[in-house]
Design a protein around this motif. Structure first.
Motif, short mmCIF file in Angstrom:
data_model
loop_
_atom_site.label_atom_id
_atom_site.label_comp_id
_atom_site.label_asym_id
_atom_site.label_seq_id
_atom_site.Cartn_x
_atom_site.Cartn_y
_atom_site.Cartn_z
N ASP A 128 0.84 -1.21 0.00
CA ASP A 128 0.00 0.00 0.00
C ASP A 128 0.87 1.25 0.00
O ASP A 128 0.60 2.22 -0.72
N ASN A 129 1.91 1.25 0.82
CA ASN A 129 2.78 2.42 0.91
C ASN A 129 3.56 2.64 -0.38
O ASN A 129 3.79 3.79 -0.79
N LEU A 130 3.97 1.54 -1.03
CA LEU A 130 4.63 1.68 -2.33
C LEU A 130 3.68 2.30 -3.35
O LEU A 130 4.06 3.18 -4.12
N ARG A 131 2.44 1.83 -3.35
CA ARG A 131 1.46 2.37 -4.28
C ARG A 131 1.14 3.83 -3.95
O ARG A 131 0.89 4.64 -4.84
N LYS A 132 1.14 4.16 -2.67
CA LYS A 132 0.94 5.56 -2.29
C LYS A 132 2.06 6.44 -2.83
O LYS A 132 1.82 7.57 -3.29
N VAL A 133 3.28 5.92 -2.73
CA VAL A 133 4.43 6.67 -3.25
C VAL A 133 4.26 6.91 -4.75
O VAL A 133 4.46 8.03 -5.25
N GLY A 172 7.72 11.67 -0.33
CA GLY A 172 7.52 10.25 -0.66
C GLY A 172 8.03 9.35 0.45
O GLY A 172 7.40 8.33 0.77
N LEU A 173 9.16 9.74 1.06
CA LEU A 173 9.72 8.94 2.14
C LEU A 173 8.80 8.90 3.35
O LEU A 173 8.70 7.88 4.04
N ALA A 174 8.08 9.98 3.59
CA ALA A 174 7.14 10.00 4.72
C ALA A 174 6.08 8.93 4.54
O ALA A 174 5.61 8.33 5.52
N GLU A 210 3.97 4.90 6.78
CA GLU A 210 2.54 4.87 7.07
C GLU A 210 2.14 3.57 7.75
O GLU A 210 2.60 2.48 7.36
N PRO A 211 1.28 3.62 8.76
CA PRO A 211 0.83 2.40 9.45
C PRO A 211 -0.20 1.64 8.60
O PRO A 211 -0.67 2.14 7.57
N THR A 212 -0.54 0.45 9.05
CA THR A 212 -1.53 -0.36 8.35
C THR A 212 -2.89 0.31 8.41
O THR A 212 -3.35 0.73 9.47
N PHE A 250 -1.22 14.63 2.32
CA PHE A 250 -2.25 14.30 3.32
C PHE A 250 -3.43 13.58 2.67
O PHE A 250 -4.07 12.75 3.30
N PHE A 251 -3.74 13.91 1.41
CA PHE A 251 -4.82 13.22 0.73
C PHE A 251 -4.43 11.77 0.43
O PHE A 251 -5.23 10.85 0.65
N ILE A 252 -3.23 11.56 -0.07
CA ILE A 252 -2.85 10.23 -0.56
C ILE A 252 -2.55 9.26 0.57
O ILE A 252 -2.47 8.04 0.37
N ARG A 253 -2.42 9.76 1.82
CA ARG A 253 -2.13 8.88 2.95
C ARG A 253 -3.27 7.90 3.22
O ARG A 253 -3.06 6.84 3.80
N ASN A 254 -4.48 8.22 2.82
CA ASN A 254 -5.65 7.38 3.10
C ASN A 254 -6.34 7.04 1.78
O ASN A 254 -7.39 7.60 1.45
#
Length: 879
Positions: free
Chosen positions: A659-664, A708-710, A714-716, A786-790
């Protein structure tokens, strides 16, 4: 001279075919054959040197893009940017080099299975030779505890049992004899063969060497392992493909833009070239490979805390994407410890509970099983004890289980052994004469059909049916009996028809309790669990029922698989969940068949026989404690606690990393597209650039990697394990992501040009207008973060706003950096900026908030629409 059909030949025929005899070979003939066949070891495979393994880490298209970007920035004189990009490339290579082990290590682990020394007959005399000097035709002498040094055809066996779990997956030692078996017998049923690398647990034997080195069964598996293609994970393969086309598209578009500006727009070539370089740098997501690698590295640490040790970085993404887990049975789903679970006596039926070899547990219903427990404890050669807080057995696992059962029923059982009749395959029972508080008693245990014939006063037919009923449940069944013994020795001839039957005990290698919960969690996550084992079909089906597989009663054996071609197997493999009596080739075929159906496959195992399939699978998972070195080296992940439940935890962590890779990716592509389009539109329209090339480089430097590193921390997200696995062929550029790129890039374009036009309209200088446009880009990217985090839910919650410490640390750092380049004179000179009035600064932040509101409203509309249509909601990065 290896005899692949030695199991189907008589002892005399096998010896004749090998040119040997009961006294073995002469020393001269052995030396001649050693020269002909070579040493009894597997060939060394020369691997790449350390330098080559390090350089191969740079063989990636996005890394080439990074290097190209460093050349461009160096040519422009921006040495800081060049140094940062090169540092990212080097960090990427070092992390990959450290994490990835040697590919040939699995072969080295298998080579270590060959016994270093062996006792043989040469010229009729017993001598000890190096295991590497064994040749076909040698007569090998074996005793309990010996490792079998080569593939042997048993010629003489006395109470012989061998532990073959590393090859067949069978939990308990199997009985061996010199009798030939059917030519088409499966590996686990070739009772006259001893396989290289297995262990003799009981009895003695003579065996003639029929295969050495690479011709042995272990050597053949090594050959399979060397020839197995290692598959790339879905995301890594897609990113490589995507990066190639993206690079080509950017270079082509840049060349066309340069030609247009020079020939049509009549711009100065040098000025136009620098502008085009700015476009290329803006469009290329140069921080993406580094952030992806760092995200995977963070996942390594998270999985290590879950007792899942990652050997290859891409395996984290692979385990999070699996849709099928093919698991071995013995030691993976089960404890690899035998336990008495059922008892049948003339007084009734009983169930026995407990864990492993611990002499603690409950028997239900209550009843007097003291005599049966005494027989189980005294007619026994094993010993159990506590080591490191865990109960273990020395000796035969089934006898250890009988001792644990006796402890549960009667506590400590005492008796002085006076005589013993060891177990022998000819009479199929063991008898022990002991003297205890109740006098001298002979206790007998053995195969039910044999012991029942030795008992009187029972309905043998009824007890045969009861034994068969236990066996159909996948249990190993033993019968126990006793009689009073007046003498000091056991007279075997007098045992027939003189025993008092005590009862039947059913033993099984029980499933791990946590494995049952883990299988349930995997099924809830849309992951099919399939058992692939070398054990018997009945045992496999019984364990499958206990752990909750979807179709536990439909079992396919290796013999049935051999009759199916690849197309038939691919059609059948998704509807069957239990595969028994399988060979290493069967496991490979099953993994490949599932992959052919577009499924991402994880394979778990601990034996040498699992190594080829572990290597072929998208995610190979080996047991860390009881697993063979070959399995560990072939695997991508190693479970430090040998706990199947850890796999479910690893899947959860893997999905989080994915998920975090896809968020990046979903963060980088739209923002880079927005930056590039801003410059392209200005050039095509003949307008002044709203942001210069050096300012774009600055924005990429402080946001491209940091923001992107932030996302890597990201938690589950809630509901992660309730989502179905992603399809193996799911594209990176899904329809939802393409739409998101278009939407965000358009909003970026409107906001940057809008603030630029606003500044010019208010009479601000060109430098101030560009400064405001640059700050507008940075603010938009922060709100986009902040949008892409969720991506799977709403961003309008207190938890979403609160973020994580890493997110706010990055936001604070970027804000400080932007204030510095905007208001500090030395940095204003470098980047061509001017101080932004406070009112205009608030306007920039307000536009950023409006951008956030627009994209969040669009996401909520999409969530609501999909909910009304009854579909699962795809996030911005999912199809």
């Amino acid at each position: 001279m290896a005899l692949p059909d030695a199991h189907a030949q008589s002892v005399a025929g096998c010896l004749a075919a090998l040119g040997s005899g009961p006294d073995g070979l002469s020393a001269a003939e052995a030396a001649r054959r050693l020269g002909e066949h070579g040493p009894n070891r597997l060939a060394e495979v020369r691997g790449r040197g350390m330098a080559a393994r390090f350089l191969v880490q740079f063989d990636n298209v996005l890394v080439y893009v990074l290097l190209g970007a460093s050349v461009v920035t160096g040519a422009m004189g921006h040495w800081i940017d060049t140094g940062v990009i090169l540092a990212v490339v080097l960090a990427n290579a070092v992390i990959g080099f450290v994490q990835e082990g040697k590919a040939e290590a699995a072969m080295a682990a298998i080579r270590g299975l060959l016994a270093p020394r062996a006792a043989v007959l040469r010229d009729g005399r017993r001598v000890t030779v190096a295991g590497a000097h064994l040749v076909p035709g040698d007569i090998v002498l074996l005793e309990p505890g010996d490792r079998v040094p080569a593939d042997l055809r048993v010629t003489v066996a006395r109470g012989l049992f061998a532990q073959e779990a590393i090859l067949t997956g069978e939990s308990v030692p199997v009985e061996k004899s010199a009798r030939a078996v059917a030519a088409d017998a499966l590996l686990g049923d070739r009772s006259c063969m001893l396989w290289s690398g297995t262990l003799v647990t009981q009895g003695t034997a003579h065996g003639v060497v029929v295969a050495t080195g690479h011709a042995t069964e272990v050597g053949r598996i090594g050959g399979l392992l060397a020839g197995v293609e290692t598959l790339s994970t879905p995301l890594v393969a897609q990113m490589d493909h995507f990066a190639r086309w993206l690079s080509f598209l950017i270079l082509l578009a840049s060349a066309l833009l340069l030609a247009f500006g020079y020939f049509v727009g009549h711009h100065d070539f040098s000025e136009m070239f620098m502008a085009v370089v700015g476009v290329a740098v803006a469009a290329i997501p140069e921080g993406l490979p580094a952030v992806m690698t760092i995200t995977l590295a963070i996942g390594v640490q998270a999985m290590a805390r879950r007792n899942a040790i990652v050997r290859h970085l891409p395996a984290i993404e692979a385990i999070g994407s699996v849709s099928v887990i093919c698991t071995d049975k013995t030691g993976t789903l089960t404890r690899n410890e035998m336990m008495v679970v059922a008892v049948e006596t003339p007084e009734g039926s009983f169930e026995v509970a407990g864990e492993g070899y611990a002499p603690e547990g409950r028997v239900a219903p209550e009843g007097d099983l003291t005599r049966l427990a005494r027989a189980a404890a005294l007619c026994n050669d094993a010993a159990i004890g506590r080591k490191g807080g865990h109960w273990t057995v020395e000796g035969d696992p089934m006898e250890g289980a009988l001792l644990a059962f006796a402890g549960k029923v009667a506590g400590r059982v005492e008796g002085a052994r006076l005589d013993v009749v060891p177990f022998d395959s000819r009479h199929r029972f063991m008898a022990v004469l002991s003297e205890g508080p109740d006098g001298r008693l002979t206790h007998v245990k053995g195969a039910p059909e044999r012991v029942l014939r030795m008992c009187s006063g029972i309905d043998a037919h009824d007890w045969h049916h009861r034994a068969e009923a236990l066996a159909r449940q996948g249990l190993r069944v033993l019968a126990l009996a006793e009689r009073s013994e007046p003498g000091a020795r056991i007279e075997e001839a007098t045992l027939e028809g003189s025993l008092t039957f005590l009862g039947l005990v059913g033993l099984i290698d029980p499933p791990r309790p946590e494995a049952v919960a883990a299988v349930s969690e995997c099924r809830a996550a849309g992951i099919r669990v399939k058992m692939i084992t070398g054990d018997h079909a009945g045992t496999a089906a019984a364990i499958a029922r206990q752990i909750g597989l979807e179709h536990p009663d439909r079992v396919l054996t290796g013999a049935e698989l051999d009759k199916l071609d690849d197309a038939e197997l691919a059609n059948l493999v998704t509807s069957v969940d239990v595969f028994a009596r399988t060979s290493p080739e069967d496991k490979l075929r099953l993994v490949a068949a599932l992959q052919a159906r577009g499924l991402s496959v994880a394979m778990t195992g601990d034996g040498v026989n699992d190594a080829p399939a572990l290597k072929r699978a998208d995610a190979g998972i080996a047991m860390g404690r009881k697993g063979s070195e070959a399995a560990k080296e072939a695997a991508d992940l190693v479970l430090a606690d040998d706990n199947f439940a850890t796999i479910a935890a690893a899947v959860r962590e893997g999905r989080t990393v994915y998920d975090n890779l896809r968020k990046v990716i979903s963060f980088e592509l739209p923002t880079n597209a927005g930056e590039a389009l801003t410059v392209v539109l200005a050039l095509l329209a003949g307008l002044a650039l709203p942001i210069t090339a050096v300012q774009i480089l600055w924005v990429n430097l402080i946001t491209g990697i940091t923001l992107g590193l932030a996302l890597a921390f990201e938690p589950t997200e809630p509901g992660t394990m309730a989502r179905a696995p992603r399809r193996r062929d799911a594209p990176i550029l899904s329809g939802a992501l393409v739409w998101h790129v278009v939407l965000v890039a358009s909003l970026f374009l409107a906001a940057v040009f809008g603030i630029f036009a606003y500044a010019i309209d208010r009479g601000h200088s060109l430098a101030l207008a560009r400064t405001m446009a640059m700050n507008m880009l940075v603010v938009l990217e922060v709100f986009h973060l902040f949008f892409i985090r969720n991506i799977h839910g709403t961003s309008l919650t207190w938890t979403a706003v609160r973020g994580t410490p890493v997110v706010w640390a990055v936001v604070v750092a970027i804000t400080a950096a932007q204030l510095a380049v905007t208001y500090l004179p030395p940095l204003q000179t470098i980047l061509g900026t001017e101080a932004v009035p406070l009112r205009d600064g608030f306007l920039i932040v307000a536009i950023g908030a409006a951008f956030f509101a627009l994209v969040e409203i669009e996401k909520q509309m999409r969530l609501g629409l999909n909910g009304r249509l009854g579909r699962s909601t795809p996030p911005v990065d999912q199809p």
